[in-house]
Design a protein around this motif. Structure first.
Motif, PDB file in Angstrom:
ATOM      1  N   GLY A 158       4.907   7.360   9.673  1.00  0.00           N
ATOM      2  CA  GLY A 158       3.833   8.114   9.127  1.00  0.00           C
ATOM      3  C   GLY A 158       3.664   8.042   7.554  1.00  0.00           C
ATOM      4  O   GLY A 158       2.749   8.724   7.055  1.00  0.00           O
ATOM      5  N   GLY A 159       4.475   7.360   6.726  1.00  0.00           N
ATOM      6  CA  GLY A 159       4.456   7.220   5.561  1.00  0.00           C
ATOM      7  C   GLY A 159       3.164   6.415   5.052  1.00  0.00           C
ATOM      8  O   GLY A 159       2.532   5.572   5.766  1.00  0.00           O
ATOM      9  N   TYR A 160       2.665   6.394   3.861  1.00  0.00           N
ATOM     10  CA  TYR A 160       1.560   5.905   3.284  1.00  0.00           C
ATOM     11  C   TYR A 160       1.841   4.653   2.571  1.00  0.00           C
ATOM     12  O   TYR A 160       2.722   4.677   1.663  1.00  0.00           O
ATOM     13  CB  TYR A 160       0.562   6.735   2.477  1.00  0.00           C
ATOM     14  N   LEU A 161       1.072   3.336   2.842  1.00  0.00           N
ATOM     15  CA  LEU A 161       0.933   2.301   1.571  1.00  0.00           C
ATOM     16  C   LEU A 161      -0.604   2.357   1.175  1.00  0.00           C
ATOM     17  O   LEU A 161      -1.533   2.462   1.654  1.00  0.00           O
ATOM     18  CB  LEU A 161       1.328   1.099   2.708  1.00  0.00           C
ATOM     19  N   VAL A 162      -0.312   2.583  -0.106  1.00  0.00           N
ATOM     20  CA  VAL A 162      -1.563   2.454  -0.951  1.00  0.00           C
ATOM     21  C   VAL A 162      -1.799   1.347  -1.880  1.00  0.00           C
ATOM     22  O   VAL A 162      -0.680   1.121  -2.585  1.00  0.00           O
ATOM     23  CB  VAL A 162      -1.785   3.794  -1.720  1.00  0.00           C
ATOM     24  N   ALA A 211      -1.728   1.808  10.822  1.00  0.00           N
ATOM     25  CA  ALA A 211      -3.089   2.556  11.365  1.00  0.00           C
ATOM     26  C   ALA A 211      -3.691   3.151  10.188  1.00  0.00           C
ATOM     27  O   ALA A 211      -3.295   3.378   9.194  1.00  0.00           O
ATOM     28  CB  ALA A 211      -2.573   3.457  12.428  1.00  0.00           C
ATOM     29  N   ASN A 212      -4.768   3.776  10.719  1.00  0.00           N
ATOM     30  CA  ASN A 212      -5.598   4.279   9.797  1.00  0.00           C
ATOM     31  C   ASN A 212      -6.041   3.674   8.516  1.00  0.00           C
ATOM     32  O   ASN A 212      -5.972   4.198   7.554  1.00  0.00           O
ATOM     33  CB  ASN A 212      -5.190   5.668   9.578  1.00  0.00           C
ATOM     34  N   VAL A 213      -6.387   2.270   8.622  1.00  0.00           N
ATOM     35  CA  VAL A 213      -6.441   1.573   7.489  1.00  0.00           C
ATOM     36  C   VAL A 213      -8.062   1.879   6.798  1.00  0.00           C
ATOM     37  O   VAL A 213      -9.019   1.571   7.527  1.00  0.00           O
ATOM     38  CB  VAL A 213      -6.380   0.078   7.581  1.00  0.00           C
ATOM     39  N   ASP A 235      -2.049  -5.495  10.130  1.00  0.00           N
ATOM     40  CA  ASP A 235      -2.118  -5.577  11.464  1.00  0.00           C
ATOM     41  C   ASP A 235      -1.809  -4.340  12.110  1.00  0.00           C
ATOM     42  O   ASP A 235      -1.169  -3.602  11.747  1.00  0.00           O
ATOM     43  CB  ASP A 235      -1.557  -6.819  12.320  1.00  0.00           C
ATOM     44  N   GLU A 236      -2.476  -3.975  13.510  1.00  0.00           N
ATOM     45  CA  GLU A 236      -2.282  -2.488  13.852  1.00  0.00           C
ATOM     46  C   GLU A 236      -0.802  -2.465  14.473  1.00  0.00           C
ATOM     47  O   GLU A 236      -0.459  -1.243  15.029  1.00  0.00           O
ATOM     48  CB  GLU A 236      -3.247  -2.456  14.899  1.00  0.00           C
ATOM     49  N   THR A 274      -6.962   1.015  -0.994  1.00  0.00           N
ATOM     50  CA  THR A 274      -6.813   1.049   0.432  1.00  0.00           C
ATOM     51  C   THR A 274      -5.640   1.793   0.920  1.00  0.00           C
ATOM     52  O   THR A 274      -4.442   1.570   0.344  1.00  0.00           O
ATOM     53  CB  THR A 274      -6.857  -0.344   0.658  1.00  0.00           C
ATOM     54  N   PHE A 275      -5.790   2.444   1.895  1.00  0.00           N
ATOM     55  CA  PHE A 275      -4.791   3.485   2.583  1.00  0.00           C
ATOM     56  C   PHE A 275      -4.371   2.934   3.987  1.00  0.00           C
ATOM     57  O   PHE A 275      -5.260   2.544   4.549  1.00  0.00           O
ATOM     58  CB  PHE A 275      -5.445   4.842   2.380  1.00  0.00           C
TER      59      PHE A 275
END
Length: 250
Positions: free
Chosen positions: A185-189, A211-213, A206-207, A245-246
């Motif tokens: 659930g953490g974010y990559l930005v 998710a939620n890219v 990739d999925e 990009t998130f």
């Protein structure tokens, strides 16, 4: 509530639309509006007004982070406040969050995120940028930043991270280590100045891992307000700074 007193540290002086960020460790302050004695302000309350020898009046207020960041020594181009604000807002960054950042540069984004998060671990591969960033953090007196002169693609020392923010030429090279360090659930930005860099990175995702890219460009346009009927968008503003990009770990 105790009244805050003016100290020798950084202070913000306003006169009309102009402002000056200064330290009260010198006796005489000279401006186009005249001179006055800075030492006389020490110990007085914020909001104190002082007149120059020409009769112009300044008001003294405590500086905020955006004021102080203008004093940072810069080497590479910094991530601007508008982009830093979007990162904090869209990731829901909070006071309990642990953040890993790569591509410290001058440390502007690091400083902004450190004002919100619990702790920032920032990786910078270049020793000259690492030294500049450390000096900036020390100058601002920020304690919740750990600076590392390391290549993040070789591994992230920390785990259970809420946000990994990358500002580097090839962010896809840090994909695996970022995924491993992040909480579910953490974010990559990822910050990228050009769209080709965004496309290359997004093609790599990739999925199965994220998710939620989403990719955004934030444009902040000021307006010139001239009452009663001459208000219009300013023709002088910084439009494109980069793309963000998130993606969320799943």
């Amino acid at each position: 509530m105790m009244e805050q007193k003016i100290k020798h540290e950084d202070n913000l002086l306003f006169i009309g639309k102009k402002k000056y960020l200064i330290r009260l460790d010198q006796n005489k302050f000279t401006t186009e509006f005249g001179d006055f004695n800075l030492g006389a302000l020490v110990g007085k309350a914020w909001g104190t007004k002082v007149k120059t020898h020409l009769g112009y009046e300044f008001i003294v207020v405590p500086p905020r982070l955006p004021d102080l960041m203008k004093k940072l020594k810069r080497a590479p181009q910094i991530i601007t406040l508008k982009d830093a604000g979007i990162i904090a807002a869209l990731t829901g960054l909070s006071k309990d969050d642990m953040v890993v950042e790569a591509g410290t540069g001058s440390g502007a984004l690091t400083v902004y995120l450190a004002g919100i998060a619990k702790h920032i671990y920032t990786y910078e591969i270049r020793k000259d940028f690492y030294d500049i960033a450390r000096t900036n953090f020390e100058k601002l007196g920020i304690k919740n930043i750990t600076t590392k002169n390391k290549d993040i693609t070789k591994g992230i020392d920390e785990g259970s991270i809420d946000l990994v923010a990358l500002d580097m030429e090839f962010p896809e090279k840090a994909f695996k280590v970022a995924h491993k360090a992040l909480k579910v659930g953490g974010y990559l930005v990822v910050f990228a100045p050009v769209i080709e860099q965004v496309s290359r990175f997004r093609n790599f995702l990739d999925e199965k891992h994220f998710a939620n890219v989403e990719t955004y460009e934030c444009i902040l346009r000021p307006w010139q307000i001239e009452p009663p009927d001459k208000s219009r968008p300013s023709g002088n503003f910084l439009a494109h700074t980069g793309f963000l990009t998130f993606a969320r770990k799943i």
